[in-house]
Design an enzyme around this catalytic site. Structure first.
Site, PDB file in Angstrom:
ATOM      1  N   GLN A 261       6.200  -8.183  -7.930  1.00 54.57           N
ATOM      2  CA  GLN A 261       6.790  -6.924  -7.465  1.00 54.57           C
ATOM      3  C   GLN A 261       8.059  -7.279  -6.709  1.00 54.57           C
ATOM      4  OE1 GLN A 261       5.088  -3.749  -8.212  1.00 54.57           O
ATOM      5  NE2 GLN A 261       4.182  -5.196  -9.657  1.00 54.57           N
TER       6      GLN A 261
ATOM      7  N   ARG B 185       6.599  -1.434  -2.649  1.00 54.35           N
ATOM      8  CA  ARG B 185       7.880  -1.857  -3.214  1.00 54.35           C
ATOM      9  C   ARG B 185       7.828  -1.709  -4.729  1.00 54.35           C
ATOM     10  NH1 ARG B 185       8.650  -6.137  -0.252  1.00 54.35           N
ATOM     11  NH2 ARG B 185      10.608  -6.637  -1.275  1.00 54.35           N
TER      12      ARG B 185
ATOM     13  N   GLY C 161       3.345   5.126  -4.599  1.00 53.86           N
ATOM     14  CA  GLY C 161       3.236   3.980  -5.491  1.00 53.86           C
ATOM     15  C   GLY C 161       4.580   3.349  -5.826  1.00 53.86           C
ATOM     16  N   HIS C 162       4.521   2.202  -6.467  1.00 51.51           N
ATOM     17  CA  HIS C 162       5.731   1.410  -6.730  1.00 51.51           C
ATOM     18  C   HIS C 162       6.674   2.105  -7.707  1.00 51.51           C
ATOM     19  CE1 HIS C 162       3.601  -1.032 -10.151  1.00 51.51           C
ATOM     20  NE2 HIS C 162       3.102   0.155 -10.052  1.00 51.51           N
ATOM     21  N   GLY C 163       7.912   2.117  -7.310  1.00 52.13           N
ATOM     22  CA  GLY C 163       8.944   2.689  -8.169  1.00 52.13           C
ATOM     23  C   GLY C 163       9.039   4.201  -8.088  1.00 52.13           C
TER      24      GLY C 163
END
Lengths: 336, 336, 336
Positions: A188, A208, A229-231
């Site tokens: 990540q 991240r 959550g990521h993104g």
């Protein structure tokens, strides 16, 4: 006071109030407020010397302070009566601050905080006790981290943000490539970017991105125990209430609202101004802005009508059984 | 690169790429990836010099790098381009480490961490700043605790685990014996055992068992803000996404998946390979493996079909009313 | 033992047991327990020397220890076999304690804890490593804060409370006045008051009130990752299970139970003794006490019956289609 909030007094203009209190607790020398119509009966019983109300509100036996937006006026009045106490600048001797950390003016770092190599703290930044600011992170002017916040490396927090205790920004996203039943970690490598004027509640987490960044838009407010959550890309001026969750790579349009315990699945595009009701889950791209409810979330009015009938389903089923019986009777007669 | 991931180049074999980026952000000297078909149109517009794709994907105007499992290949490529930086071994002078703590080689303990009496840290363990490792706990080879993790006494964490910030392992289970309206605490004397290769996301919690242990099986991956109740047994290679919750004494079979905000009640047995959809709750023992959805969770396909009809219930009700009217008309005619 | 718990032995009165273990793990010199009927078959197979059971339970081949409330008896027995180890009093030299902090007798403060100005710690208080006790907060006799708890300024915690790691008490409530699409913070000036004998699980959060206080009634027990909004009033002796959430200004009556992942909206009044099923959400004032389920929550029995039919909706729809067809046939015949 009326001048301060651009309001209007109905009653004794010279009344002096010494503080603000709830309708139930206020005494004769205090100001109370009626900002939610549910509490109308409490307002009628209040001992408050004066009550802040919406224009045109009738409330006998009380001096009234009218304001176009009484909740906004309340915010202003509370600031007047209880001005925020500025935190004294200074670096605790008990903090651990890497040598190359860049610091602006009037920075406060509390005891047992860690500011890792390459981090930058701008002017008037407050880092609470026990915080961890990871390698290369940046905290903008006037931002405060309450005690025990963690910023993973390379996290960026904008100006005038307020990050509450226990928040974790920049933890690894939940990304695994599954092969033959085994889960292989996808590194990540993106960052978390928090824009200006954002508030994040206690113990919330923002992961991240895997490759790109996760971003929280300026002016957005996030409650406690929320998971981003990521993104994910949260637009400007959104509200995310307690225990809401936005899964990875989802874009939430500007000014959207997620009520308590609601959520959105991954890889979705939520239009600006969407409102998601409590406990609901958006599991596909909504066709347009509006209020959504249910699991999966659909138009709020449709959902409401459906839920009323869901509760009557046993009745509906009985009705169906009766109709069938009557129909069969007709059929039998017909044949006879 | 193609050799490294066991892939195949379609296009210019000599193209040099300097990094990996998302389809939207990649430039001509970067590699991007198309691992989710939703993003096909972004792939067509990408400026990336090369794109990692599944075999047979057509994408005009781009050099393609084919891999049987592109997401797995992406994981490998990201590792190649961004090798993890090893944490330097060493014990911070600002940590508090009990005298009898057993330590392996190359152990790192960050500032303001506490390692309590009788704990054991094996080789290559990394304990982040501000962590608390309780009395008699053990952390296996190569495991990393990010800053501010808490292990209650007697907790065991296996090898090569990654425990993110804010995680609490071994807190008391929620066990009370209620008598005459008062809740009496049942001492929670079991432990938490985390097997090898487990990852646990930020601010998640795993409670210690009342009498036996709570166990997370090897290779399982747990996202943020997940709650595992006392005495739960999570099998090997499970995935538990954000804000999922598993109540006490429930056994989750190997390779099961709980999507975001899903849950399982207490004292259940979830068969291996079960998939529970987002926002769903397993409230009884499922009859066999499969995909479940709804509250209470049932077969996913049944649930999906039912939910489509739920949204049409007002229509269905109107239809029923009409049928009744027509039936009554027939009945009246019959009688006339 | 039988005397200690007010129980009755069926079998060998002189049997000596050395410990308590689960049915699956217990050996011949250990006592096990059957407090949940689900585990009847495990009880039959257990190797335990003796088994704690409800009166009248038949279990061949085992010495039985009967108790009127076997779960309550188990709590007592576990305390007997595993008496809690008292924490040694003393202030860590590595803690940061403001000069004017008031302290009772036998107070323990762990390393890297911060006790801010004007705080008061009563007798036998235990403050774990890395805790933060804000300005003017008070912690009552015999209360323990596990490592890494945060009390914001002015928080009050009563006597004999147990606050688990990662809990945040007194963070700002989620109060914003929205004007022209911008969210203006409403200062959160109330406090959090935790009454006596309360337990709060890991990483849960209780927000301070905006103007009045947020209150958790005496004897209430709160599980992990629970969120209590600003101004909520949780009555005495309530149970709030994992990941439950109570929104702002809601009053929960004495002795109420919220199961896992359930919730209540804001500004509601939940009658005493209400039970809310797992995953359910109370979104309006319930008409009276009882068990509620669903979203929005309704009477539990009604909900259960409705959910059974929801799963059969495709069938019901087909049935309706058939009836219509038959009706049309009748109508056609009638007309012909």
């Amino acid at each position: 006071l009326a001048d301060e909030i651009g309001g209007n007094v109905r009653g004794d203009r010279d009344r002096v109030v010494t503080g603000v209190a709830t309708l139930d607790c206020a005494g004769p020398d205090e100001l109370s407020f009626l900002t939610n119509r549910r509490y109308r009966d409490r307002a009628e019983r209040t001992r408050a010397g004066a009550v802040l109300v919406a224009p045109g509100t009738e409330l006998e036996g009380h001096d009234l302070l009218e304001a176009g937006d009484p909740y906004l006026a309340l915010a202003r009045l509370l600031e007047l009566f209880h001005p925020a106490q500025p935190v004294e600048a200074g670096l605790s001797e008990r903090a651990w601050i890497a040598e190359d950390v860049e610091q602006g003016s009037r920075v406060h770092v509390g005891p047992f905080a860690v500011i890792d190599a390459g981090a930058r703290l701008d002017d008037d930044v407050v880092i609470g006790a026990g915080c961890f600011v990871g390698r290369g992170s940046r905290v903008g002017n006037g931002t405060e981290l309450k005690p025990r916040v963690v910023l993973y490396p390379e996290t960026e927090v904008g100006e005038r943000c307020l990050i509450h205790s226990g928040v974790v920004l920049g933890g690894d996203g939940f990304g695994f490539a599954t092969s033959a039943g085994r889960h292989h970690k996808v590194p990540q490598l993106g960052r978390v970017v928090i824009e200006d004027d954002v508030e994040i509640g206690a113990n919330s987490t923002v992961d991240r991105g895997a490759v790109g960044d996760t971003r929280i838009g300026r002016g957005s407010k996030i409650d406690n125990l929320v998971m981003i959550g990521h993104g994910a890309q949260i637009g400007a001026h959104c509200l995310l209430a307690g225990q809401a969750g936005i899964a990875g790579s989802t874009t939430v349009g500007e000014g959207s609202v997620f009520a308590g315990q609601s959520g959105a699945g991954g890889h979705l595009t939520i239009p600006p101004g969407t409102i998601v009701a409590a406990k609901s889950a958006v599991l596909g791209d909504p066709p347009g802005p509006g209020m959504l409810a249910g699991i999966p979330a659909t138009d709020h009015k449709t959902w409401k009508r459906s839920q009323v009938i869901v509760r009557k389903l046993p009745e509906l089923q009985r009705e169906l059984t009766k109709l069938r019986a009557r129909l069969e009777q007709l059929e039998r007669r017909r044949e006879s």
